[in-house]
Motif scaffolding. Structure first.
Motif, PDB file in Angstrom:
ATOM      1  N   ILE A  68      30.796 -27.457  78.824  1.00  0.00           N
ATOM      2  CA  ILE A  68      30.594 -26.452  79.746  1.00  0.00           C
ATOM      3  C   ILE A  68      30.358 -26.784  80.970  1.00  0.00           C
ATOM      4  CG2 ILE A  68      29.305 -24.650  77.745  1.00  0.00           C
ATOM      5  CD1 ILE A  68      26.366 -26.085  79.264  1.00  0.00           C
ATOM      6  N   LEU A  69      30.799 -27.842  81.086  1.00  0.00           N
ATOM      7  CA  LEU A  69      30.948 -28.628  82.861  1.00  0.00           C
ATOM      8  C   LEU A  69      32.082 -27.482  84.159  1.00  0.00           C
ATOM      9  CD1 LEU A  69      31.094 -32.384  81.940  1.00  0.00           C
ATOM     10  CD2 LEU A  69      29.406 -30.933  82.002  1.00  0.00           C
ATOM     11  N   ASP A  70      32.374 -26.693  83.537  1.00  0.00           N
ATOM     12  CA  ASP A  70      32.836 -26.094  84.378  1.00  0.00           C
ATOM     13  C   ASP A  70      31.918 -24.903  84.846  1.00  0.00           C
ATOM     14  OD1 ASP A  70      32.675 -23.923  81.822  1.00  0.00           O
ATOM     15  OD2 ASP A  70      34.460 -22.949  81.638  1.00  0.00           O
ATOM     16  N   ARG A  71      31.381 -24.792  84.300  1.00  0.00           N
ATOM     17  CA  ARG A  71      29.973 -24.041  84.558  1.00  0.00           C
ATOM     18  C   ARG A  71      28.679 -24.642  85.198  1.00  0.00           C
ATOM     19  NH1 ARG A  71      29.939 -20.291  79.234  1.00  0.00           N
ATOM     20  NH2 ARG A  71      32.287 -21.534  78.940  1.00  0.00           N
ATOM     21  N   VAL A  72      28.663 -25.419  84.699  1.00  0.00           N
ATOM     22  CA  VAL A  72      27.665 -26.402  84.794  1.00  0.00           C
ATOM     23  C   VAL A  72      27.715 -28.086  85.319  1.00  0.00           C
ATOM     24  CG1 VAL A  72      26.672 -26.510  82.563  1.00  0.00           C
ATOM     25  CG2 VAL A  72      25.397 -27.107  85.202  1.00  0.00           C
ATOM     26  N   ALA A  73      28.468 -28.267  86.211  1.00  0.00           N
ATOM     27  CA  ALA A  73      29.162 -29.912  86.525  1.00  0.00           C
ATOM     28  C   ALA A  73      28.339 -30.639  87.070  1.00  0.00           C
ATOM     29  CB  ALA A  73      29.871 -29.659  88.172  1.00  0.00           C
ATOM     30  N   PRO A  74      28.178 -32.322  86.815  1.00  0.00           N
ATOM     31  CA  PRO A  74      26.908 -32.735  86.755  1.00  0.00           C
ATOM     32  C   PRO A  74      26.808 -33.138  88.081  1.00  0.00           C
ATOM     33  CG  PRO A  74      29.106 -33.914  85.398  1.00  0.00           C
ATOM     34  CD  PRO A  74      29.106 -32.615  85.903  1.00  0.00           C
ATOM     35  N   LEU A  75      25.332 -33.640  88.475  1.00  0.00           N
ATOM     36  CA  LEU A  75      24.956 -33.864  89.404  1.00  0.00           C
ATOM     37  C   LEU A  75      24.881 -35.224  90.559  1.00  0.00           C
ATOM     38  CD1 LEU A  75      21.928 -30.828  89.524  1.00  0.00           C
ATOM     39  CD2 LEU A  75      24.071 -30.834  91.217  1.00  0.00           C
ATOM     40  N   PRO A  76      25.157 -35.314  91.357  1.00  0.00           N
ATOM     41  CA  PRO A  76      25.132 -36.794  92.150  1.00  0.00           C
ATOM     42  C   PRO A  76      23.710 -37.105  91.536  1.00  0.00           C
ATOM     43  CG  PRO A  76      24.989 -35.666  93.828  1.00  0.00           C
ATOM     44  CD  PRO A  76      25.421 -34.684  92.697  1.00  0.00           C
ATOM     45  N   ASP A  77      23.254 -36.949  91.612  1.00  0.00           N
ATOM     46  CA  ASP A  77      21.878 -37.297  91.321  1.00  0.00           C
ATOM     47  C   ASP A  77      20.892 -38.318  90.655  1.00  0.00           C
ATOM     48  OD1 ASP A  77      19.012 -38.519  91.492  1.00  0.00           O
ATOM     49  OD2 ASP A  77      18.165 -36.188  91.749  1.00  0.00           O
ATOM     50  N   ARG A  78      21.307 -39.584  90.192  1.00  0.00           N
ATOM     51  CA  ARG A  78      21.546 -40.255  88.962  1.00  0.00           C
ATOM     52  C   ARG A  78      19.877 -40.294  88.453  1.00  0.00           C
ATOM     53  NH1 ARG A  78      23.100 -45.057  90.369  1.00  0.00           N
ATOM     54  NH2 ARG A  78      22.906 -46.238  88.362  1.00  0.00           N
ATOM     55  N   ARG A  79      19.188 -40.324  89.133  1.00  0.00           N
ATOM     56  CA  ARG A  79      17.460 -40.164  88.699  1.00  0.00           C
ATOM     57  C   ARG A  79      16.815 -38.765  87.860  1.00  0.00           C
ATOM     58  NH1 ARG A  79      18.907 -44.687  90.438  1.00  0.00           N
ATOM     59  NH2 ARG A  79      19.194 -44.222  88.537  1.00  0.00           N
ATOM     60  N   ALA A  80      17.860 -37.624  88.212  1.00  0.00           N
ATOM     61  CA  ALA A  80      17.837 -36.346  87.803  1.00  0.00           C
ATOM     62  C   ALA A  80      17.614 -36.803  86.132  1.00  0.00           C
ATOM     63  CB  ALA A  80      18.581 -34.892  88.330  1.00  0.00           C
ATOM     64  N   MET A  81      16.177 -35.766  85.383  1.00  0.00           N
ATOM     65  CA  MET A  81      16.262 -35.763  84.043  1.00  0.00           C
ATOM     66  C   MET A  81      16.685 -34.150  83.944  1.00  0.00           C
ATOM     67  SD  MET A  81      13.995 -38.433  83.060  1.00  0.00           S
ATOM     68  CE  MET A  81      14.072 -38.103  81.325  1.00  0.00           C
ATOM     69  N   ASP A  82      17.307 -33.182  84.439  1.00  0.00           N
ATOM     70  CA  ASP A  82      17.529 -32.308  84.394  1.00  0.00           C
ATOM     71  C   ASP A  82      18.438 -31.180  83.343  1.00  0.00           C
ATOM     72  OD1 ASP A  82      19.293 -32.160  85.965  1.00  0.00           O
ATOM     73  OD2 ASP A  82      18.783 -31.180  87.642  1.00  0.00           O
ATOM     74  N   TYR A  83      18.813 -31.820  82.367  1.00  0.00           N
ATOM     75  CA  TYR A  83      19.671 -31.250  81.640  1.00  0.00           C
ATOM     76  C   TYR A  83      19.488 -30.703  80.967  1.00  0.00           C
ATOM     77  CZ  TYR A  83      18.838 -36.304  81.127  1.00  0.00           C
ATOM     78  OH  TYR A  83      18.131 -37.754  81.914  1.00  0.00           O
ATOM     79  N   LEU A 277      22.268 -43.421  76.419  1.00  0.00           N
ATOM     80  CA  LEU A 277      22.774 -44.056  77.020  1.00  0.00           C
ATOM     81  C   LEU A 277      23.213 -43.138  78.391  1.00  0.00           C
ATOM     82  CD1 LEU A 277      25.991 -46.454  75.995  1.00  0.00           C
ATOM     83  CD2 LEU A 277      23.491 -47.019  76.684  1.00  0.00           C
ATOM     84  N   PHE A 278      23.270 -42.325  78.399  1.00  0.00           N
ATOM     85  CA  PHE A 278      23.293 -41.477  79.798  1.00  0.00           C
ATOM     86  C   PHE A 278      22.067 -40.804  80.413  1.00  0.00           C
ATOM     87  CE2 PHE A 278      24.497 -37.491  81.864  1.00  0.00           C
ATOM     88  CZ  PHE A 278      25.331 -37.981  82.858  1.00  0.00           C
ATOM     89  N   THR A 279      21.156 -40.606  79.139  1.00  0.00           N
ATOM     90  CA  THR A 279      20.254 -40.333  79.469  1.00  0.00           C
ATOM     91  C   THR A 279      18.459 -41.495  79.887  1.00  0.00           C
ATOM     92  OG1 THR A 279      19.014 -39.392  77.235  1.00  0.00           O
ATOM     93  CG2 THR A 279      20.638 -37.442  79.187  1.00  0.00           C
ATOM     94  N   SER A 280      18.857 -42.626  79.611  1.00  0.00           N
ATOM     95  CA  SER A 280      18.040 -43.279  78.936  1.00  0.00           C
ATOM     96  C   SER A 280      17.009 -43.803  80.562  1.00  0.00           C
ATOM     97  CB  SER A 280      18.314 -44.378  78.238  1.00  0.00           C
ATOM     98  OG  SER A 280      17.585 -43.949  76.775  1.00  0.00           O
ATOM     99  N   GLY A 281      16.353 -44.489  80.993  1.00  0.00           N
ATOM    100  CA  GLY A 281      16.395 -44.669  81.345  1.00  0.00           C
ATOM    101  C   GLY A 281      16.209 -44.584  83.602  1.00  0.00           C
ATOM    102  N   ARG A 282      16.086 -42.996  83.214  1.00  0.00           N
ATOM    103  CA  ARG A 282      16.763 -42.029  84.425  1.00  0.00           C
ATOM    104  C   ARG A 282      15.401 -43.112  86.133  1.00  0.00           C
ATOM    105  NH1 ARG A 282      21.152 -38.455  85.159  1.00  0.00           N
ATOM    106  NH2 ARG A 282      22.295 -39.460  83.237  1.00  0.00           N
ATOM    107  N   HIS A 283      14.364 -43.846  84.981  1.00  0.00           N
ATOM    108  CA  HIS A 283      12.960 -43.773  86.294  1.00  0.00           C
ATOM    109  C   HIS A 283      13.250 -44.744  87.406  1.00  0.00           C
ATOM    110  CE1 HIS A 283      12.456 -45.973  82.486  1.00  0.00           C
ATOM    111  NE2 HIS A 283      10.993 -46.630  82.900  1.00  0.00           N
TER     112      HIS A 283
END
Ligand SMILES: [Zn+2]
Length: 412
Positions: A68-83, A277-283
């Motif tokens: 579904i990345l065509d309708r919800v592309a990754p954002l540049p903010d690497r601290r965000a946790m709003d998946y 790995l992608f979602t951990s330690g975002r803080h």
């Protein structure tokens, strides 16, 4: 003997790399014989001394929200946790046809990577209702020739605080969903959601598979409640949890104690390295916590564990080629497991161990079992994981599902 197919010169997991190969005879979709040499007519396929395993088992997957990345592309903010929130915002675009088309594309990639069994979580939050369930249920019937698909119904966006949500879970259970799951992290009352999951599992006599213990704090792990409830209703070996990122933050003695607790209660853990790995330690901005639980350490204490893909090309994991072997290689690299024995255990966490989670009693290359197998371009299970070996061909109930040409270098 009258056979439909003989797979010749196959090397099985229990044989040594340098040892003898066997022939595998197939009749009526099942394995009729495994002998050093089998005479017989019918189709013959040469494995050429390669390692032959049963079909891989994806114990934790999300077909319905893949691609579904065509309708919800990754954002540049690497601290965000709003998946979850970002996925939720596009869920209204999920029609039955849309889910079916995306799930089918993902499923076909999984087949080409040697997967023959899958438990896929299906969301029935009120903003999608049973549309995703309808699509994946249809897909499971259309692809029964290639894969055994097991649906786990769950609510991603909250349960106890969402009016109408539980009715959708019950509707899916009444339609025959064999597993109920959950995501208590996104519930206003996480422990309350876990209690509802166990109550429904008992009422409808279904298995349990919950997204659990994401994060990095270890004083508040929900696994203790899950083990207690498993003991209480006698659901040992029918309960699994996915993620367990917090377990990666436990000191070795506490991790070992957890392994013994899981083993005693019969609660399995599916580690999901790509998402973890992608979602951990975002803080954290540096020395980032990896969040991948060391399943080998839990297995050493008697617990059952698996390694699974989880998400493909969505906000939770914007990657994915559906190679479960690549995921195992990623896992082994992150948890720093590299011995022959550790890597062979990693392969068992793609095969016999998740088969136990899905309670497949006739799984494995053995006489009388369904003739489901994959021929790898490797000689041992450890080599498959270490080299991300290519699956050369795969069979389901004796019928060829896929073939890959081996790469060839064209010398001058
Ligand atoms: Zn998941």
């Amino acid at each position: 003997m009258p056979v439909d197919l003989i797979l010749r010169n196959a090397r099985l997991a229990n044989g040594r790399a340098a040892g003898a190969t066997v022939d595998i005879a197939v009749a009526g979709g099942r394995i009729a014989a495994i002998e050093p040499r089998i005479a017989g007519d019918g189709e013959s396929v040469d494995a050429d001394g390669r390692f032959v395993s049963p079909g891989l088992v994806e114990s934790h997957f999300h077909l319905d929200k893949s691609r579904i990345l065509d309708r919800v592309a990754p954002l540049p903010d690497r601290r965000a946790m709003d998946y979850m929130k970002r996925t939720s915002e596009v869920k209204h675009t999920f029609t039955v046809e849309d889910v079916y088309a995306r799930a089918r594309a993902t499923l076909e990639q999984c087949l080409l990577n040697g997967v023959g069994h899958m438990r896929t979580h299906v969301e029935v939050d009120p903003n999608i209702g049973l549309r995703g369930y309808d699509a994946v249920e249809r897909l499971s019937k259309d692809y029964a020739w290639a894969i055994d698909l097991q649906l786990c119904v769950f609510l991603q966006e909250g349960w106890t605080n969402v009016p109408g949500a539980e009715a959708n879970v019950v509707a899916a259970l009444k339609r025959g969903a064999p597993v109920v799951g959950g995501a208590p992290r996104y519930d206003a009352d996480g422990p309350g959601q876990i209690r509802r999951i166990f109550a429904l599992a008992k009422e409808y006599d279904v298995d349990i598979d919950i997204h659990l213990d994401g994060g990095y704090t270890t004083h508040d792990m929900a696994i203790h409640q899950v083990c207690d409830l498993t003991d209480e209703i006698g659901w040992g070996k029918r309960v699994a949890i996915g993620h367990g990122n917090k377990y990666s933050c436990l000191p070795p003695a506490e991790l070992a104690a957890l392994g013994r607790r899981l083993a005693g209660s019969g609660v399995a853990v599916s580690v999901l390295p790509a998402t973890d790995l992608f979602t951990s330690g975002r803080h954290l901005e540096h020395s980032v916590i990896r969040g991948v639980a060391d399943a080998n350490a839990l297995v050493a204490e008697g617990a059952n564990c698996s390694i699974a893909t989880n998400n493909v090309l969505n906000p939770f994991t914007p990657y994915g080629d559906c190679s479960l072997v690549r995921i195992a290689n990623l896992y082994a690299n992150v948890v720093q497991r590299g011995t022959e024995q550790d890597l062979a255990e990693c392969f068992s966490m793609l095969t016999v161990r998740p088969a136990r989670i899905l309670r497949r009693s006739d799984y494995g290359v053995a006489v009388g079992h369904p003739a489901d197998f994959v021929v790898w371009n490797a000689r041992t299970p450890a080599e498959v994981v270490a080299t991300v070996a290519q699956p050369v061909m795969g069979f389901k109930r004796g019928r060829r599902v896929f073939t890959h040409e081996l790469p060839a270098l064209h010398r001058p």
